[in-house]
Design an enzyme around this catalytic site. Structure first.
Site, short mmCIF file in Angstrom:
data_model
loop_
_atom_site.label_atom_id
_atom_site.label_comp_id
_atom_site.label_asym_id
_atom_site.label_seq_id
_atom_site.Cartn_x
_atom_site.Cartn_y
_atom_site.Cartn_z
N ARG A 269 0.80 -1.24 0.00
CA ARG A 269 0.00 0.00 0.00
C ARG A 269 0.82 1.28 0.00
O ARG A 269 1.90 1.32 0.58
CB ARG A 269 -0.93 0.01 1.23
CG ARG A 269 -1.99 -1.07 1.14
CD ARG A 269 -2.83 -1.16 2.39
NE ARG A 269 -3.88 -2.18 2.21
CZ ARG A 269 -3.67 -3.49 2.34
NH1 ARG A 269 -2.50 -3.95 2.69
NH2 ARG A 269 -4.64 -4.34 2.11
N HIS B 102 -0.86 -2.50 -4.43
CA HIS B 102 -0.28 -3.37 -5.44
C HIS B 102 -0.27 -2.78 -6.85
O HIS B 102 -0.60 -3.47 -7.84
CB HIS B 102 -0.99 -4.72 -5.45
CG HIS B 102 -0.75 -5.55 -4.22
ND1 HIS B 102 0.38 -5.47 -3.45
CD2 HIS B 102 -1.52 -6.52 -3.61
CE1 HIS B 102 0.32 -6.34 -2.45
NE2 HIS B 102 -0.83 -6.97 -2.51
N HIS C 295 3.32 -12.57 -5.69
CA HIS C 295 2.23 -12.79 -4.74
C HIS C 295 1.73 -14.24 -4.76
O HIS C 295 0.52 -14.50 -4.76
CB HIS C 295 1.08 -11.82 -5.04
CG HIS C 295 0.31 -11.41 -3.83
ND1 HIS C 295 -0.22 -12.32 -2.95
CD2 HIS C 295 -0.02 -10.18 -3.35
CE1 HIS C 295 -0.85 -11.68 -1.98
NE2 HIS C 295 -0.74 -10.37 -2.20
N ASP D 133 -1.07 -9.92 8.39
CA ASP D 133 -0.99 -9.17 7.12
C ASP D 133 -0.03 -8.02 7.39
O ASP D 133 -0.40 -6.85 7.36
CB ASP D 133 -2.39 -8.67 6.72
CG ASP D 133 -2.41 -8.10 5.30
OD1 ASP D 133 -1.33 -8.01 4.68
OD2 ASP D 133 -3.51 -7.75 4.83
N GLU E 54 5.75 -12.24 0.84
CA GLU E 54 6.05 -11.32 -0.26
C GLU E 54 7.27 -10.49 0.14
O GLU E 54 7.17 -9.60 0.98
CB GLU E 54 4.86 -10.40 -0.50
CG GLU E 54 3.55 -11.13 -0.77
CD GLU E 54 2.34 -10.30 -0.35
OE1 GLU E 54 2.14 -9.19 -0.86
OE2 GLU E 54 1.58 -10.77 0.51
C1 GLA Z 1 -1.25 -8.21 0.43
C2 GLA Z 1 -1.92 -7.23 1.32
C3 GLA Z 1 -3.21 -7.79 1.82
C4 GLA Z 1 -4.11 -8.19 0.68
C5 GLA Z 1 -3.36 -9.13 -0.24
C6 GLA Z 1 -4.13 -9.44 -1.47
O1 GLA Z 1 -0.72 -9.25 1.10
O2 GLA Z 1 -1.11 -6.82 2.39
O3 GLA Z 1 -3.86 -6.86 2.66
O4 GLA Z 1 -4.51 -7.06 -0.03
O5 GLA Z 1 -2.14 -8.59 -0.62
O6 GLA Z 1 -5.42 -9.83 -1.23
#
Ligand code: GLA
Length: 391
Positions: free
Chosen positions: A108, A133, A207, A281, A347
């Site tokens: 983000r 993304h 991803h 996350d 990631e």
């Molecule tokens: C990343 C983001 C998550 C989500 C995924 C895709 O990992 O941090 O919040 O958006 O991608 O769904």
């Protein structure tokens, strides 16, 4: 020359080798076939890279996505361990980024804007108030140009894409190259490079969603997988999942994965950060400083199959995501429903929102400079079922 609808070309060195554990024979090489067409009529191809052990990685030119990855368990049995779709349409309508190359900016950017040299660049808001993304049509939604390239110890595929000046709001024509190499040491190596003609920001990643038990019918969750992350600090987030700027010590928190720990052990903990993410996350700050050298970022072990995946990278961070947004409504390969916590992502990246966080490692790329990062997913097996579990 007339092309048939489905065509397969076996190219590169054809090498016969023996799969010691199974007594079968594997042909290493690369094959190419038509995957389908996008709604705009663009042709999409699938390349399958096979190494001398029979390990197989299939990559689509749409989004540069890893569509399947077949690796052995402790008995030598190959199984696909990544989420994905059977058709191009699946990838065109996908909202989960299964297996895709992510860019121009992975994760983000707060308020979908940033400043460079006093100029504000505004991006599309595709995630609440934020950009996620790469925007509405990120690198996961474009068709890449593919070319097989020689590799010393395996099979390699080069993908290129020109992201034009102003695309999704980012400045500069960005020439991007991603090379996937499947080595005979059972590694999937991804090398990302880019150059620009205007100062810009870049943060590329992949991803892939992994479930080391396999992703076929009857697929389970990843809560019993054991995870170790080489990280003492993570970047806590606000309610929009934007880092607050703090680097927080993992000790005494559900984010302490310094010793192998079940992913599910603390995933429902009464912890503000876990609640904000709906699970994990979060970006973990890797122990080492960014640089040219590959360092171990994480190791995941699946006790039943014995499959082990190590992630090595030149990047300073890794986003650990436990597929909290999957809810069983997406049906992937073979019609399998993908449930919450059905897979995990690691990631490798620079930290989210770095363009707005002066204390985070820089993501700025200047004309004349070259962005170059490497990540390796290395597969092996644990021969016996014994494991050390951190309690
Ligand atoms: C990343 C983001 C998550 C989500 C995924 C895709 O990992 O941090 O919040 O958006 O991608 O769904």
């Amino acid at each position: 020359m007339k092309r048939s609808i489905l065509w397969t070309a076996i190219t590169g060195a054809i090498l016969m080798s023996t799969l010691a554990s199974r007594g079968t024979t594997a042909t290493s090489g690369t094959t190419k076939k038509l995957f389908g067409k996008t709604s705009e009529g663009e042709t999409v191809e699938l390349y399958t890279l096979t190494n001398k052990n029979g390990v197989e990685a299939t990559v689509s030119t749409y989004g540069g996505a890893v569509v399947s990855l077949k690796v052995p368990d402790r008995h030598g049995s190959l199984e696909d361990i990544v989420l994905g779709y059977d058709s191009v349409d699946g990838y065109v309508s996908d909202k989960s980024y299964f297996g895709a190359i992510i860019g121009r900016y992975g994760n983000r950017i707060g308020h979908a804007q940033f400043n460079l040299d006093g100029k504000t660049y505004t991006l599309a808001k595709n995630n609440g108030q934020n950009s996620l993304h790469g925007g509405i049509k990120g690198f996961n939604k474009v068709v890449w140009t593919a070319k097989q390239v020689p590799a010393k110890n395996g099979q390699a595929l080069e993908l290129t894409y020109l992201s034009k000046d102003g695309e999704e709001g980012f400045p500069g024509n960005l020439h991007v190259t991603v090379v996937y190499t499947l080595t005979d040491l059972n590694e999937l190596k991804i090398e990302y490079s880019a150059t620009t003609d205007k100062k810009t920001v870049v943060n590329l990643t992949n991803h892939s969603y992994f479930n080391l038990s396999g992703v076929g019918q009857g697929m389970g969750d990843i809560l019993g997988h054991l995870l170790m992350i080489e990280s003492e600090k993570f970047t806590p987030v606000d309610s929009g999942l934007i880092p607050t700027g703090e680097l927080r010590d993992v000790s005494g928190t559900p984010f302490d994965f310094r010793k192998p720990t079940k992913i599910g052990a603390r995933i429902d903990a009464n912890d503000e950060q876990i609640k904000l993410g709906g699970g994990y996350d979060h970006n973990f700050v890797l122990r080492r400083k960014p640089g040219a050298m590959l360092s171990l970022a994480a190791r995941v072990t699946e006790p039943a199959s014995g499959r082990i995946m190590e992630v090595w990278t030149t990047e300073p961070g890794v986003q650990f995501y436990t597929s909290n947004f999957l809810d069983g409504s997406v049906h992937g390969k073979g019609g399998v429903a993908y449930a919450k916590h059905g897979a995990f992502c690691l990631e490798t990246q620079h930290f989210p929102d770095s363009p707005n966080q002066p204390k985070f490692p820089s993501v700025v790329l200047n004309p004349g400079g070259r962005y170059h990062t490497t990540t390796v997913y290395k597969f092996s097996v644990q021969k016996t079922k014994e494991v050390t579990i951190h309690k």
